[in-house]
Structures are given as structure tokens and as C-alpha cells.
Enzyme design. Structure first.
Site, PDB file in Angstrom:
ATOM      1  N   SER A 164      10.498 -16.576 -24.766  1.00 47.61           N
ATOM      2  CA  SER A 164      11.123 -16.538 -23.452  1.00 47.61           C
ATOM      3  C   SER A 164      10.894 -17.868 -22.730  1.00 47.61           C
ATOM      4  O   SER A 164       9.957 -18.604 -23.057  1.00 47.61           O
ATOM      5  CB  SER A 164      10.449 -15.416 -22.664  1.00 47.61           C
ATOM      6  OG  SER A 164      10.716 -15.511 -21.304  1.00 47.61           O
ATOM      7  N   TYR A 177       2.499 -11.165 -19.538  1.00 46.21           N
ATOM      8  CA  TYR A 177       3.605 -11.373 -20.484  1.00 46.21           C
ATOM      9  C   TYR A 177       3.727 -12.856 -20.847  1.00 46.21           C
ATOM     10  O   TYR A 177       3.823 -13.220 -22.021  1.00 46.21           O
ATOM     11  CB  TYR A 177       4.880 -10.841 -19.824  1.00 46.21           C
ATOM     12  CG  TYR A 177       6.185 -11.146 -20.534  1.00 46.21           C
ATOM     13  CD1 TYR A 177       6.616 -10.367 -21.594  1.00 46.21           C
ATOM     14  CD2 TYR A 177       7.014 -12.189 -20.108  1.00 46.21           C
ATOM     15  CE1 TYR A 177       7.839 -10.616 -22.229  1.00 46.21           C
ATOM     16  CE2 TYR A 177       8.224 -12.451 -20.724  1.00 46.21           C
ATOM     17  CZ  TYR A 177       8.629 -11.665 -21.791  1.00 46.21           C
ATOM     18  OH  TYR A 177       9.830 -11.933 -22.406  1.00 46.21           O
TER      19      TYR A 177
HETATM   20  P1  NDP Z   1      13.404  -3.892 -24.961  1.00 46.22           P
HETATM   21  O1  NDP Z   1      12.377  -3.315 -24.052  1.00 46.22           O
HETATM   22  O2  NDP Z   1      14.812  -3.453 -24.836  1.00 46.22           O
HETATM   23  O3  NDP Z   1      12.943  -3.636 -26.462  1.00 46.22           O
HETATM   24  C1  NDP Z   1      11.590  -3.727 -26.816  1.00 46.22           C
HETATM   25  C2  NDP Z   1      11.416  -3.123 -28.181  1.00 46.22           C
HETATM   26  O4  NDP Z   1      10.034  -3.173 -28.539  1.00 46.22           O
HETATM   27  C3  NDP Z   1      11.849  -1.669 -28.247  1.00 46.22           C
HETATM   28  O5  NDP Z   1      12.466  -1.405 -29.481  1.00 46.22           O
HETATM   29  C4  NDP Z   1      10.535  -0.924 -28.136  1.00 46.22           C
HETATM   30  O6  NDP Z   1      10.689   0.341 -28.752  1.00 46.22           O
HETATM   31  C5  NDP Z   1       9.604  -1.854 -28.919  1.00 46.22           C
HETATM   32  N1  NDP Z   1       8.199  -1.677 -28.556  1.00 46.22           N
HETATM   33  C6  NDP Z   1       7.658  -1.617 -27.306  1.00 46.22           C
HETATM   34  N2  NDP Z   1       6.344  -1.409 -27.380  1.00 46.22           N
HETATM   35  C7  NDP Z   1       6.031  -1.357 -28.708  1.00 46.22           C
HETATM   36  C8  NDP Z   1       4.835  -1.147 -29.429  1.00 46.22           C
HETATM   37  N3  NDP Z   1       3.655  -0.936 -28.811  1.00 46.22           N
HETATM   38  N4  NDP Z   1       4.873  -1.140 -30.786  1.00 46.22           N
HETATM   39  C9  NDP Z   1       6.062  -1.330 -31.429  1.00 46.22           C
HETATM   40  N5  NDP Z   1       7.233  -1.525 -30.806  1.00 46.22           N
HETATM   41  C10 NDP Z   1       7.221  -1.536 -29.444  1.00 46.22           C
HETATM   42  O7  NDP Z   1      13.255  -5.483 -24.854  1.00 46.22           O
HETATM   43  P2  NDP Z   1      14.335  -6.653 -24.882  1.00 46.22           P
HETATM   44  O8  NDP Z   1      15.384  -6.338 -25.870  1.00 46.22           O
HETATM   45  O9  NDP Z   1      14.694  -6.990 -23.486  1.00 46.22           O
HETATM   46  O10 NDP Z   1      13.427  -7.847 -25.429  1.00 46.22           O
HETATM   47  C11 NDP Z   1      13.412  -8.222 -26.798  1.00 46.22           C
HETATM   48  C12 NDP Z   1      12.676  -9.546 -26.911  1.00 46.22           C
HETATM   49  O11 NDP Z   1      13.338 -10.536 -26.117  1.00 46.22           O
HETATM   50  C13 NDP Z   1      11.231  -9.490 -26.415  1.00 46.22           C
HETATM   51  O12 NDP Z   1      10.389 -10.229 -27.248  1.00 46.22           O
HETATM   52  C14 NDP Z   1      11.323 -10.125 -25.038  1.00 46.22           C
HETATM   53  O13 NDP Z   1      10.119 -10.701 -24.631  1.00 46.22           O
HETATM   54  C15 NDP Z   1      12.402 -11.176 -25.274  1.00 46.22           C
HETATM   55  N6  NDP Z   1      13.036 -11.615 -24.037  1.00 46.22           N
HETATM   56  C16 NDP Z   1      13.823 -10.755 -23.326  1.00 46.22           C
HETATM   57  C17 NDP Z   1      14.384 -11.168 -22.126  1.00 46.22           C
HETATM   58  C18 NDP Z   1      15.261 -10.284 -21.307  1.00 46.22           C
HETATM   59  O14 NDP Z   1      15.621 -10.697 -20.188  1.00 46.22           O
HETATM   60  N7  NDP Z   1      15.653  -9.117 -21.793  1.00 46.22           N
HETATM   61  C19 NDP Z   1      14.130 -12.521 -21.593  1.00 46.22           C
HETATM   62  C20 NDP Z   1      13.308 -13.330 -22.433  1.00 46.22           C
HETATM   63  C21 NDP Z   1      12.785 -12.888 -23.610  1.00 46.22           C
HETATM   64  P3  NDP Z   1       9.735   1.608 -28.516  1.00 46.22           P
HETATM   65  O15 NDP Z   1       9.520   1.739 -27.049  1.00 46.22           O
HETATM   66  O16 NDP Z   1      10.497   2.716 -29.145  1.00 46.22           O
HETATM   67  O17 NDP Z   1       8.485   1.291 -29.263  1.00 46.22           O
END
Ligand code: NDP
Length: 287
Positions: A164, A177
Site C-alpha cells: 500500500s 497497518y
Molecule cells: P479485504 O478485506 O476485502 O480482503 C482481505 C482478505 O484477507 C479476505 O479474503 C479475508 O478473508 C482475508 N483475511 C483476513 N484476515 C485473515 C486471517 N487472519 N487469515 C487469513 N486470511 C485473512 O481486503 P482488500 O481486498 O481491500 O485488500 C487486499 C490487499 O490490498 C491487502 O493486502 C491490503 O492491504 C491491500 N490494499 C488495499 C487497499 C484498499 O483501499 N482496498 C489500499 C492499499 C492496499 P476472511 O475474513 O474470510 O479470512
């Protein structure tokens, strides 16, 4: 006059000489996508399915993973399967990689994308939360990389790390984060250097994302941020292109991500005040 002109010619030559992405590049490739039950990870799984990849996805929520896998099969994935579990557990992180060995016979691309739940607001001083978030957002990425490396060396494959802007520049209200995302840059950028020295042909693509319209991000920040969120499906495709083309870093979207970095080292205070001006500070709760 001559030097800037030569610079422009060189830049043009560099960009036109770059290989362009073709979906066939990922056809038949064996890919792990973490955090693929929702958001950007889910969209990456659908793109990979359309390109005909073998997909292994993971997250905690089994019911969501089941639906994503079903959709991937409908979209034309060469194969699609899931494993559910938490990335708080390093043994689980390693188990996911072993599953690729067992069921796919190897691995071409490891996409590290999952992110643990944190809060949006002033740092609350909770050290335990930072430790837990480091395990999910950082240590499990390291554990999966270590386990996957023998397979990736064999396939001359790729590691894609989703990070990010908050992992490149200090952002307020996401202190835990941001710490985990900066750690990813330190680890993977250093590892890339060692790969060069050791002639290890495994690419590492660090993806620097701006604000993306996933449910989690909109819920956390849409009310507070003065910038529009970019579309997650397009973002997912750009990440895959960057990984397939073996870029060292991928910036999405360019204007809102890479340009501020040009300011970072020469006008850091200006950049920091620009960052602060992008928030509706009156809507942030007390620290
Ligand atoms: P989401 O919250 O939509 O997705 C996160 C995913 O991680 C889900 O599939 C969730 O599934 C899984 N997850 C969460 N906790 C755990 C855990 N303890 N163990 C295993 N899996 C886990 O996030 P985004 O799609 O928004 O983000 C995806 C990536 O992009 C991240 O790395 C984020 O930092 C990065 N990013 C996103 C931005 C944004 O604005 N959206 C900006 C900058 C970077 P479940 O809860 O079922 O486990």
C-alpha cells in the site's frame, strides 16, 4: 537541451522495449492467491480463472471461498480449489504452500494479498494488536515465501506482494497497518537484492496501491478520505499484469501513488501536509 532530450529518448526506448502483457502468460500457471474470499483477492481469482490458470485460494471464511471457487470453475479455470484457515498460524501458512506441491505438483506464482483486521483512527497504544497484525500481514508472508521458494526456484516463478501507499509514506490513522506494510518492503526489497546476487530467477513484485473500492476499505475510510476509490477489478488485473511481467514494483493508480513518492525524499514535509489534507479530520474520533 541535449541531456533532457536524450533522457526523453531513453525513457521512450525503455518503455517501448518493455514486454506487453498477454493473458496467455498465465494460462496453465499454478497460482496461490491468499485473502481471496473478498475484495481484490477475489477479483484476482476471477481474472486468473478467465485466463485458464490453476488456482489455489485461501482465507478464513469457508462459505465465501466455496462460492469463489465455484465461480472460478464457471469462468474457465484449469482447476480451482480452496483451503480455509487463519494466517495467524504459521503452520497453516506453510500447509497452504504444501498443498500446492501435493495437488498442483508445483507453483508458478505466489500472490500474498491477505490482510488482518485493524482499526481506522488514532493509534491506541495497543502493542498486542501490532504483534498480532505483524503475524498476519508480515510473518505469514515470510513463512509462505520460505516454504514456496524451492518450488518457485524450480519453475523460475514469481512472488507478488500486495502492499500500500501506507507502506511507503507515513499515513495517519492506520499506524499498525502501515507498520506491517513497511516491514514487507524491507523484507522483500532486501530479498530481491540477494536473489540478484545469487542468480535466483524468482521475481518479486511489490504492489503499491492507493485507495481501492473494496467493502472493507470503503467501510473504513470512504467517509473520511477526500479521494475517490479506484475499481477493484481493474486493480486486480494490474497486479496480475505486474506479476506476469516480473516488475519489481507496481503502482496503482500511478497518479495517486508514484508521484507523491517523487516528493518523499526532496520535500517530505510538503508531502506529509498534502497527505493530511486528504482527510476530513473532523470526522476522526478522539484518540
Ligand atoms: P479485504 O478485506 O476485502 O480482503 C482481505 C482478505 O484477507 C479476505 O479474503 C479475508 O478473508 C482475508 N483475511 C483476513 N484476515 C485473515 C486471517 N487472519 N487469515 C487469513 N486470511 C485473512 O481486503 P482488500 O481486498 O481491500 O485488500 C487486499 C490487499 O490490498 C491487502 O493486502 C491490503 O492491504 C491491500 N490494499 C488495499 C487497499 C484498499 O483501499 N482496498 C489500499 C492499499 C492496499 P476472511 O475474513 O474470510 O479470512
Amino acid at each position: 537541451i541535449l541531456i533532457p532530450f536524450l533522457g526523453l529518448v531513453l525513457a521512450f526506448w525503455f518503455y517501448s522495449a518493455r514486454e506487453t502483457f498477454k493473458p496467455e502468460m498465465l494460462k496453465g500457471k499454478r497460482v496461490i492467491v491468499t485473502g481471496a474470499s473478498t475484495g481484490i483477492g477475489e477479483e484476482m481469482a476471477y481474472h486468473l480463472a478467465r485466463m485458464g490458470s490453476h488456482i489455489l485460494i485461501t482465507a478464513r471464511t469457508e462459505s465465501k471461498l466455496q462460492k469463489v471457487v465455484e465461480r472460478c470453475r464457471e469462468l474457465g479455470a484449469a482447476s480451482a480449489q480452496y483451503i480455509s484457515g487463519t494466517m495467524e498460524d504459521m503452520a497453516f501458512a506453510e500447509h497452504v504452500v504444501k498443498e500446492a506441491q501435493t495437488s498442483l505438483g508445483g507453483l508458478d506464482m505466489l500472490i500474498l494479498n491477505h490482510v488482518g483486521t485493524s482499526y481506522f483512527g488514532y493509534f491506541d497504544g495497543d502493542v498486542g494488536h501490532i504483534r498480532k497484525l505483524l503475524e498476519i500481514n508480515f510473518l505469514s508472508y515470510v513463512a509462505m515465501t520460505v516454504s514456496a521458494l524451492p518450488m518457485l526456484k524450480e519453475s523460475e516463478g514469481s512472488i507478488v506482494v500486495v502492499s500500500s501507499m501506507a507502506g511507503k509514506v507515513g499515513f495517519p490513522f492506520t499506524v499498525p497497518y502501515s507498520a506491517t506494510k513497511f516491514a514487507l518492503d524491507g523484507f522483500f526489497s532486501s530479498l530481491r537484492q540477494e536473489f540478484h546476487i545469487q542468480n535466483i530467477n524468482v521475481s518479486i513484485t511489490l504492489c503499491i496501491l492507493g485507495f481501492i473500492d473494496t467493502e472493507r476499505a470503503l467501510h473504513a475510510a470512504a467517509d473520511v478520505l477526500l479521494v475517490p476509490a479506484a475499481p477493484r477489478a481493474e486493480c486486480a488485473l494490474e497486479i496480475l499484469k505486474g506479476g506476469a511481467l516480473r516488475y519489481r514494483e507496481l503502482y496503482y493508480r500511478y497518479g495517486s501513488t508514484r508521484l507523491p513518492l517523487l516528493l518523499r525524499d526532496c520535500a517530505a514535509e510538503l508531502l506529509e501536509s498534502m497527505v493530511r489534507s486528504r482527510y476530513r479530520l473532523d470526522r476522526i474520533g478522539p484518540g
